[in-house]
Design a protein around this motif. Structure first.
Motif, PDB file in Angstrom:
ATOM      1  N   MET A  36      43.842  50.653  44.636  1.00 19.02           N
ATOM      2  CA  MET A  36      43.447  50.247  43.290  1.00 19.02           C
ATOM      3  C   MET A  36      43.995  48.860  42.944  1.00 19.02           C
ATOM      4  O   MET A  36      43.514  48.208  42.022  1.00 19.02           O
ATOM      5  CB  MET A  36      43.978  51.263  42.279  1.00 19.02           C
ATOM      6  N   ASN A  37      45.004  48.377  43.692  1.00 14.53           N
ATOM      7  CA  ASN A  37      45.651  47.109  43.384  1.00 14.53           C
ATOM      8  C   ASN A  37      44.798  45.931  43.828  1.00 14.53           C
ATOM      9  O   ASN A  37      44.017  46.019  44.794  1.00 14.53           O
ATOM     10  CB  ASN A  37      47.023  47.031  44.048  1.00 14.53           C
ATOM     11  N   THR A  38      44.983  44.783  43.174  1.00 14.65           N
ATOM     12  CA  THR A  38      44.192  43.588  43.482  1.00 14.65           C
ATOM     13  C   THR A  38      44.450  43.108  44.904  1.00 14.65           C
ATOM     14  O   THR A  38      43.521  42.726  45.619  1.00 14.65           O
ATOM     15  CB  THR A  38      44.530  42.472  42.482  1.00 14.65           C
ATOM     16  N   GLY A  39      45.703  43.123  45.348  1.00 17.14           N
ATOM     17  CA  GLY A  39      46.038  42.587  46.659  1.00 17.14           C
ATOM     18  C   GLY A  39      45.875  43.552  47.814  1.00 17.14           C
ATOM     19  O   GLY A  39      46.354  43.283  48.917  1.00 17.14           O
ATOM     20  N   TYR A  40      45.232  44.668  47.599  1.00  8.51           N
ATOM     21  CA  TYR A  40      45.086  45.675  48.658  1.00  8.51           C
ATOM     22  C   TYR A  40      44.174  45.156  49.777  1.00  8.51           C
ATOM     23  O   TYR A  40      43.135  44.536  49.527  1.00  8.51           O
ATOM     24  CB  TYR A  40      44.502  46.951  48.060  1.00  8.51           C
ATOM     25  N   ASN A  41      44.558  45.406  51.046  1.00  4.09           N
ATOM     26  CA  ASN A  41      43.771  44.967  52.209  1.00  4.09           C
ATOM     27  C   ASN A  41      42.720  46.026  52.553  1.00  4.09           C
ATOM     28  O   ASN A  41      43.024  47.053  53.146  1.00  4.09           O
ATOM     29  CB  ASN A  41      44.695  44.730  53.405  1.00  4.09           C
ATOM     30  N   ASP A  42      41.462  45.773  52.147  1.00  3.35           N
ATOM     31  CA  ASP A  42      40.394  46.738  52.437  1.00  3.35           C
ATOM     32  C   ASP A  42      39.492  46.260  53.561  1.00  3.35           C
ATOM     33  O   ASP A  42      38.332  46.689  53.675  1.00  3.35           O
ATOM     34  CB  ASP A  42      39.562  47.018  51.184  1.00  3.35           C
ATOM     35  N   SER A  43      39.992  45.354  54.424  1.00  8.52           N
ATOM     36  CA  SER A  43      39.162  44.800  55.490  1.00  8.52           C
ATOM     37  C   SER A  43      38.708  45.860  56.489  1.00  8.52           C
ATOM     38  O   SER A  43      37.704  45.688  57.181  1.00  8.52           O
ATOM     39  CB  SER A  43      39.928  43.693  56.227  1.00  8.52           C
ATOM     40  N   GLY A  44      39.455  46.955  56.578  1.00 16.36           N
ATOM     41  CA  GLY A  44      39.061  48.010  57.514  1.00 16.36           C
ATOM     42  C   GLY A  44      38.114  49.041  56.921  1.00 16.36           C
ATOM     43  O   GLY A  44      37.693  49.984  57.599  1.00 16.36           O
ATOM     44  N   TRP A  45      37.771  48.860  55.656  1.00 16.84           N
ATOM     45  CA  TRP A  45      36.866  49.821  54.998  1.00 16.84           C
ATOM     46  C   TRP A  45      35.427  49.597  55.457  1.00 16.84           C
ATOM     47  O   TRP A  45      35.044  48.495  55.879  1.00 16.84           O
ATOM     48  CB  TRP A  45      36.939  49.654  53.480  1.00 16.84           C
ATOM     49  N   SER A  46      34.611  50.629  55.336  1.00 15.92           N
ATOM     50  CA  SER A  46      33.187  50.525  55.645  1.00 15.92           C
ATOM     51  C   SER A  46      32.432  49.920  54.471  1.00 15.92           C
ATOM     52  O   SER A  46      32.898  49.936  53.332  1.00 15.92           O
ATOM     53  CB  SER A  46      32.602  51.908  55.961  1.00 15.92           C
ATOM     54  N   PHE A  47      31.248  49.361  54.781  1.00 10.14           N
ATOM     55  CA  PHE A  47      30.352  48.827  53.756  1.00 10.14           C
ATOM     56  C   PHE A  47      29.152  49.750  53.601  1.00 10.14           C
ATOM     57  O   PHE A  47      28.717  50.386  54.555  1.00 10.14           O
ATOM     58  CB  PHE A  47      29.850  47.423  54.144  1.00 10.14           C
ATOM     59  N   GLY A  48      28.605  49.824  52.432  1.00  4.36           N
ATOM     60  CA  GLY A  48      27.395  50.604  52.201  1.00  4.36           C
ATOM     61  C   GLY A  48      26.833  50.291  50.837  1.00  4.36           C
ATOM     62  O   GLY A  48      27.456  49.606  50.025  1.00  4.36           O
ATOM     63  N   THR A  49      25.631  50.774  50.585  1.00  2.00           N
ATOM     64  CA  THR A  49      24.981  50.590  49.293  1.00  2.00           C
ATOM     65  C   THR A  49      24.779  51.938  48.620  1.00  2.00           C
ATOM     66  O   THR A  49      24.538  52.951  49.270  1.00  2.00           O
ATOM     67  CB  THR A  49      23.617  49.891  49.451  1.00  2.00           C
ATOM     68  N   GLY A  50      24.919  51.914  47.282  1.00  2.00           N
ATOM     69  CA  GLY A  50      24.766  53.161  46.526  1.00  2.00           C
ATOM     70  C   GLY A  50      23.321  53.622  46.500  1.00  2.00           C
ATOM     71  O   GLY A  50      22.400  52.840  46.677  1.00  2.00           O
ATOM     72  N   VAL A  51      23.102  54.923  46.405  1.00  2.00           N
ATOM     73  CA  VAL A  51      24.026  55.961  45.979  1.00  2.00           C
ATOM     74  C   VAL A  51      24.831  56.461  47.193  1.00  2.00           C
ATOM     75  O   VAL A  51      24.269  56.669  48.264  1.00  2.00           O
ATOM     76  CB  VAL A  51      23.255  57.123  45.330  1.00  2.00           C
ATOM     77  N   PHE A  52      26.169  56.752  46.993  1.00  2.00           N
ATOM     78  CA  PHE A  52      27.027  57.244  48.054  1.00  2.00           C
ATOM     79  C   PHE A  52      27.236  58.752  47.889  1.00  2.00           C
ATOM     80  O   PHE A  52      27.228  59.274  46.782  1.00  2.00           O
ATOM     81  CB  PHE A  52      28.396  56.565  48.002  1.00  2.00           C
ATOM     82  N   GLY A  53      27.485  59.468  49.010  1.00  2.00           N
ATOM     83  CA  GLY A  53      27.945  60.851  48.939  1.00  2.00           C
ATOM     84  C   GLY A  53      26.960  61.851  49.504  1.00  2.00           C
ATOM     85  O   GLY A  53      26.190  61.564  50.423  1.00  2.00           O
ATOM     86  N   THR A  54      27.012  63.065  48.943  1.00  2.00           N
ATOM     87  CA  THR A  54      26.137  64.174  49.337  1.00  2.00           C
ATOM     88  C   THR A  54      25.674  64.876  48.065  1.00  2.00           C
ATOM     89  O   THR A  54      26.506  65.275  47.253  1.00  2.00           O
ATOM     90  CB  THR A  54      26.875  65.185  50.236  1.00  2.00           C
ATOM     91  N   GLU A  55      24.357  65.014  47.883  1.00  2.00           N
ATOM     92  CA  GLU A  55      23.819  65.736  46.725  1.00  2.00           C
ATOM     93  C   GLU A  55      22.525  66.438  47.138  1.00  2.00           C
ATOM     94  O   GLU A  55      21.466  65.817  47.227  1.00  2.00           O
ATOM     95  CB  GLU A  55      23.548  64.776  45.563  1.00  2.00           C
ATOM     96  N   PRO A  56      22.563  67.764  47.442  1.00  2.00           N
ATOM     97  CA  PRO A  56      21.350  68.480  47.864  1.00  2.00           C
ATOM     98  C   PRO A  56      20.229  68.407  46.837  1.00  2.00           C
ATOM     99  O   PRO A  56      19.065  68.500  47.188  1.00  2.00           O
ATOM    100  CB  PRO A  56      21.855  69.912  48.063  1.00  2.00           C
ATOM    101  N   ASP A  57      20.589  68.248  45.544  1.00  2.00           N
ATOM    102  CA  ASP A  57      19.560  68.263  44.490  1.00  2.00           C
ATOM    103  C   ASP A  57      19.179  66.866  44.034  1.00  2.00           C
ATOM    104  O   ASP A  57      18.603  66.696  42.952  1.00  2.00           O
ATOM    105  CB  ASP A  57      20.063  69.077  43.293  1.00  2.00           C
ATOM    106  N   ALA A  58      19.494  65.826  44.826  1.00  2.00           N
ATOM    107  CA  ALA A  58      19.253  64.449  44.402  1.00  2.00           C
ATOM    108  C   ALA A  58      17.786  64.211  44.058  1.00  2.00           C
ATOM    109  O   ALA A  58      17.472  63.564  43.065  1.00  2.00           O
ATOM    110  CB  ALA A  58      19.710  63.473  45.494  1.00  2.00           C
ATOM    111  N   ALA A  59      16.864  64.730  44.883  1.00  2.00           N
ATOM    112  CA  ALA A  59      15.436  64.491  44.643  1.00  2.00           C
ATOM    113  C   ALA A  59      14.999  65.038  43.295  1.00  2.00           C
ATOM    114  O   ALA A  59      14.244  64.398  42.561  1.00  2.00           O
ATOM    115  CB  ALA A  59      14.612  65.106  45.763  1.00  2.00           C
TER     116      ALA A  59
END
Length: 731
Positions: A1-24
């Motif tokens: 959550m901090n400004t200086g956090y190193n997130d270079s190892g995180w994955s990239f993606g576009t929303g919507v994220f997650g799992t929702e069986p009823d999304a449609a």
């Protein structure tokens, strides 16, 4: 959550994220799948603020399931369904369904002044934590979702970009200008004519062009699914309106004529096992991680051996190796050269393609082979008949080497696989602009780490960019199919998607099933078809022209049979005829009017109901039928003159309703006259009377024109009974 956090190892993606069986059903789709088994997931992004003091509002439109916490530059500005700062990563959240985007006023929650103090000029960081619900046993819910839009409002004032003469306007210093589309207003005066000019309004796009523009590939990136966002792995420096071409660097070279496995190449081998290792060593999927690695020539007992394996008494040795095929349909020639001692068997992707000096598929591990000396001579085996066994990408070749017996002094193997192909190397993964690169069709991509080569141009500044090379890992989106309704049949429609080998939930499979409605246990291939406008048995046909027997008709037509057919869930087209066997009812006086049968199948019987038998007056006065159904029969009816049907003749006749009543009157000698009517009675003549009958009179007893019919029994035990005129019929 901090400004200086190193997130270079995180994955990239576009929303919507997650799992929702009823999304449609909620009106959206999950773009970047994340397993619902996660107890929490975290997201970070940056946004720019020019002047925090001019910010008037900051709003978040959020789609989330279940709990959410939001941080701006390390300060918590909103939370819902969770507690803690930050909440525990494995803590349970209050249930909340992601059915729609919800507006959250961050500036209202913490106050506008507090928000301005949190924001900084330039880049700011928003961090979001999403938390799943859990039951008492720690099992998480079936869905977890996140997507959001951050909206910033401000009252920044207009700034003057330039003031001066037209000559000065030809060379304006833009060092303080920001890049982007600008809404501009131009005002001025004609200094010669001293007349003010009309103002002009419009827009223009300000960019900076830098000859050092370049491309680079962010290392360690993993992208998955289809489509994919290539802009998440490719960075363009000092470039705008970018167009570029992305090719797979070295992933699949041109295979025109080459040894894809060379002589004395490296192989994995199991050569120090004196026992039986089973038969699965030949299969494409086999765990050979515990095998050794070495280079040919392999064996023992010969001076030219490079990798010593086995020992006298060894009956069999096994080898495995992978090779890449770019396009199996383009392969024109395939051969295997091998030097071996004594027998050999070769498999490609689990199919036996060579067997020399041995028998069996596979041969027995201790079966022995026909003697064959290597002498470092490579024998050629034509594998063209097995080209169809090749697959795109990784293929597996497995070799079994067999000795003549456990007393043999040597065992030898080395092999070379040669291919000819018309396939071109370095396939192009994408060519287009940056917007198109955000949604690239990856349907034909193979999984794994890819070496990339990226080239392009800055379309605005017309300068070529420095090419870039690098790698990223691609994971296919795996569609899986489950039995959601518990009827033991797998769904024919996709139940969900995930990434990675073996990611499908337990009990699901990656091949489509044959259950056409996995939300209803009553619908599956084993179900019986019913008339409901539903394909109950999943054979692609609704109701399937179902038929059933029917009955119909009333009266003498009752029991008629037919067939009706189901169409669109409704029974119809009944072939049963309710009037089959119909007869005529009437006219009045006809026996059909008094047989108590519904002869014409119209639910009306005889005189009282049947229209064909009923008239409005007594038509026949001597048929014993109440033709007009008024309760009076024949001569009793005023239509026939009225009067009773029996009388004792005399100066003053006596009238009776029945013969028995007239007989029983006191006179011992009498003349009894009867009308031509039908009388329902039994007659008992038991007294010493002399009785004379005249039968068949008309209603006025003027003349005989018919007969009298008595429906009953007649007994004479005494007296004299004479019929002097007419007919008295006893039935």
């Amino acid at each position: 959550m901090n400004t200086g956090y190193n997130d270079s190892g995180w994955s990239f993606g576009t929303g919507v994220f997650g799992t929702e069986p009823d999304a449609a059903s909620y009106g959206y789709s999950v773009t970047t799948p994340i397993s619902n088994t996660k107890k929490s997931m975290f997201f970070r992004n940056t946004f720019t603020v020019c002047n925090p003091a001019e910010v008037t509002a900051l709003n978040l439109s959020a789609l989330f399931d279940d709990g959410m916490v939001v941080y701006i530059n390390g300060t918590q500005v909103y939370n819902q369904g969770v507690s803690g700062n930050p909440p525990a990563f494995d803590g349970s959240a209050v249930g909340h369904e992601a059915t729609t985007y919800e507006a959250k006023s961050l500036s209202s929650v913490i106050g506008l002044n507090a928000l301005r103090n949190i924001l900084v000029t330039g880049n700011n960081v928003i961090a979001v934590g999403i938390y799943n619900t859990q039951n008492a046993g720690g099992t998480v819910s079936s869905d977890i979702v996140w997507d959001g839009e951050l909206v910033l409002s401000n009252n920044w004032s207009s700034s003057i970009l330039f003031t001066g003469s037209s000559t000065q306007a030809q060379s304006v210093n833009t060092s303080g200008w920001t890049i982007g589309v600008k809404n501009i207003k131009i005002s001025g005066d004609d200094v010669t004519c001293l007349a003010p000019l009309s103002d002009a309004n419009g827009t223009f796009n300000f960019i900076t062009c830098n000859a050092t523009g370049s491309l680079s590939i962010i290392p360690g990136r993993i992208i998955s699914g289809n489509p994919v966002d290539l802009t998440s792995i490719i960075t363009a420096n000092n470039a705008t309106n970018l167009t570029y071409t992305v090719t797979e660097n070295g992933g699949c070279p041109a295979q025109t004529s080459t040894s894809i496995i060379t002589k004395k190449d490296t192989w994995k081998y199991n050569g120090n096992n004196l026992g039986n290792i089973g038969t699965t060593w030949k299969n494409t999927v086999y765990d050979d991680s515990g095998w050794s690695t070495g280079s040919g020539i392999f064996g023992y007992g010969e001076s030219y051996i490079s990798t010593l394996i086995g020992a006298p008494g060894q009956m069999s040795v096994y080898f495995r190796k992978t090779f890449t095929i770019c396009d199996p349909s383009a392969v024109t020639y395939l051969k295997f050269n091998a030097t071996y001692d004594d027998g050999i068997v070769v498999y490609i992707n689990g199919t036996q393609v060579v067997a020399a000096g041995v028998t069996g598929n596979p041969p027995a591990w201790n079966g022995g082979a026909t003697n064959h000396e290597s002498s470092q001579v490579y024998q050629t085996f034509n594998l063209n008949p097995f080209i169809s066994n090749l697959v795109i990408g990784t293929n597996v070749i497995a070799v079994g080497l067999y000795n003549t017996d456990n007393l043999s002094s040597d065992i030898v193997f080395d092999g070379e696989l040669i291919i000819s192909s018309t396939a071109n190397g370095s396939p192009t993964l994408f060519s287009g602009n940056e917007v198109q690169a955000m949604s690239v069709d990856a349907a034909g991509w193979t999984e794994g780490t890819k070496g990339l080569h990226v080239s392009g141009n800055d379309a605005t500044c017309f300068s070529p960019l420095t090419d870039a090379t690098g790698t990223f890992t691609f994971q296919k989106l795996v569609n899986y199919y489950c039995d959601s309704d518990g009827d033991t049949y797998i769904s024919a429609a996709i139940s969900g998607s995930c990434t990675g080998v073996g990611c499908a939930p337990s009990g699901c499979q990656t091949n489509a099933g044959n259950d056409c409605n996995d939300s209803s246990g009553a619908i599956n291939p084993a179900a019986s078809e019913t008339c409901n406008n539903v394909d109950d048995n999943c054979n692609g046909i609704t109701d399937e022209n179902l038929t059933r027997p029917t009955t119909c008709g009333v009266g003498i037509c009752s029991g008629n049979t037919g067939i009706e057919t189901c169409s669109a869930g409704v029974w119809g087209n009944n072939t049963c005829n309710p009037y089959a066997g119909e007869q005529t009812e009437g006219p009045p006086g006809d026996p059909s009017c008094s047989d108590t049968l519904d002869n014409d199948c119209d639910r009306q019987t005889d005189i009282s109901q049947e229209e064909g038998c009923h008239v409005d007056h007594e038509t026949y006065c001597y048929n014993g039928i109440d033709d007009d159904a008024d309760g009076l029969t024949d001569c009793q009816d005023a239509d026939c003159g009225g009067g009773l049907p029996v009388r004792i003749a005399g100066t003053l006749p006596e009238y009776f309703m029945s013969i028995q009543a007239a007989y029983s009157s006191p006179a011992s000698i009498k003349l009894v006259q009867t009308q031509g009517a039908v009388l329902e009675e039994d007659l008992l003549f038991y007294m010493n009377y002399i009785v004379t009958f005249e039968a068949g009179y008309d209603c006025g007893y003027a003349q005989i024109n018919g007969k009298t019919q008595v429906r009953g029994n007649m007994t004479i035990s005494d007296g004299v009974v004479t019929i002097s005129n007419g007919t008295l019929e006893i039935k």
